[in-house]
Design a protein around this motif. Structure first.
Motif, mmCIF file in Angstrom:
data_model
loop_
_atom_site.group_PDB
_atom_site.id
_atom_site.type_symbol
_atom_site.label_atom_id
_atom_site.label_comp_id
_atom_site.label_asym_id
_atom_site.label_seq_id
_atom_site.Cartn_x
_atom_site.Cartn_y
_atom_site.Cartn_z
ATOM 1 N N PRO A 86 -21.150 -77.433 56.710
ATOM 2 C CA PRO A 86 -22.334 -78.015 56.078
ATOM 3 C C PRO A 86 -23.258 -76.943 55.522
ATOM 4 N N GLN A 87 -23.710 -77.131 54.297
ATOM 5 C CA GLN A 87 -24.612 -76.218 53.623
ATOM 6 C C GLN A 87 -25.639 -77.038 52.850
ATOM 7 N N PRO A 88 -26.728 -76.401 52.367
ATOM 8 C CA PRO A 88 -27.734 -77.153 51.612
ATOM 9 C C PRO A 88 -27.162 -77.918 50.421
ATOM 10 N N VAL B 4 -24.802 -83.184 46.906
ATOM 11 C CA VAL B 4 -23.520 -83.541 46.286
ATOM 12 C C VAL B 4 -22.537 -83.985 47.353
ATOM 13 N N ASP B 5 -21.889 -85.106 47.116
ATOM 14 C CA ASP B 5 -20.900 -85.629 48.054
ATOM 15 C C ASP B 5 -19.483 -85.185 47.704
ATOM 16 N N VAL C 59 -19.316 -85.022 39.062
ATOM 17 C CA VAL C 59 -20.135 -84.719 40.234
ATOM 18 C C VAL C 59 -20.590 -86.049 40.813
ATOM 19 N N LEU C 60 -20.160 -86.366 42.027
ATOM 20 C CA LEU C 60 -20.584 -87.575 42.719
ATOM 21 C C LEU C 60 -21.612 -87.191 43.776
ATOM 22 N N PHE C 61 -22.827 -87.676 43.597
ATOM 23 C CA PHE C 61 -23.916 -87.344 44.498
ATOM 24 C C PHE C 61 -23.924 -88.293 45.694
ATOM 25 N N LYS D 251 -14.546 -83.091 48.833
ATOM 26 C CA LYS D 251 -15.730 -83.653 49.465
ATOM 27 C C LYS D 251 -16.425 -82.601 50.318
ATOM 28 N N PHE D 252 -17.753 -82.632 50.269
ATOM 29 C CA PHE D 252 -18.564 -81.698 51.062
ATOM 30 C C PHE D 252 -18.901 -82.288 52.422
#
Length: 198
Positions: A29-31, A36-37, A71-73, A197-198
């Motif tokens: 996990p990062q900022p 962004v998903d 880009v999917l937020f 995915k993030f």
């Protein structure tokens, strides 16, 4: 290079630079992951049948001419979004590499899991701008007469979570103006989008 191509390149470059600057590792996990998903890249057959369930040969799978970047937020944590099913805002571009019509879209994307499996159904709805002709296309087989500069955008897909961080989605996207302008040739593309995915 058209203005749409320049805008698309700017979106992709700024997103990737932000990802590099704000995330030391894509696996933790990062900022950047707070906003962004998912990032997606795709390849597509260009200008296929406008009928979603067309005959296989009408999908022009020998015309793989498009690439896409999306880009999917993360879905905003507000009541209005929860009330409509928590869709993810989606900003993306589909670029044609053969000098034909390209798209820049902004939409909301819904994803529905298929029971307790890695598979899901997906749908998106929003708007898109293009770099094509409004009327008087010199070759309607290559360049559509869109009628409107801003059109509706819709996308349907079926996909799978290949891992906790990787997805693959078979997608059909379509843009047209629903007859609101004099011309309404529209554009449909079908292809595969691979996501991180993030």
């Amino acid at each position: 290079m058209t203005k749409l191509h320049i805008a698309a390149f700017a979106i992709a470059a700024s997103t990737l630079c932000s990802a590099t600057a704000q995330a030391q590792s894509l696996t933790t996990p990062q900022p950047f992951a707070d906003i962004v998903d998912e990032l997606r890249f795709g390849i597509h057959a260009h200008d296929v049948s406008y009928i979603l369930f067309a005959k296989p040969w009408e999908y022009k799978l020998d015309q793989i001419e498009d690439i896409s970047f999306d880009v999917l937020f993360k879905s905003p944590d507000i009541e209005a979004f929860r009330w409509i099913g928590s869709p993810r805002p989606d900003l993306g571009v589909t670029l044609n590499l053969d000098g034909q019509d390209s798209l820049l879209h902004l939409a909301l994307t819904w994803q529905l899991p298929i029971f307790e499996t890695p598979f899901y159904l997906e749908g998106a709805f929003g708007g898109a701008v293009h770099n094509g002709y409004l009327t008087n296309s010199p070759d309607t087989a290559r360049f559509a007469n869109f009628g409107c500069r801003l059109n509706f955008y819709e996308r349907y897909g079926v996909g799978a979570h290949l891992s906790d961080s990787v997805t693959a989605t078979l997608t059909y996207e379509h843009t047209s103006n629903n007859g609101w302008c004099d011309m309404n040739q529209g554009l449909s593309n079908v292809g595969v989008r691979v996501g991180w995915k993030f």
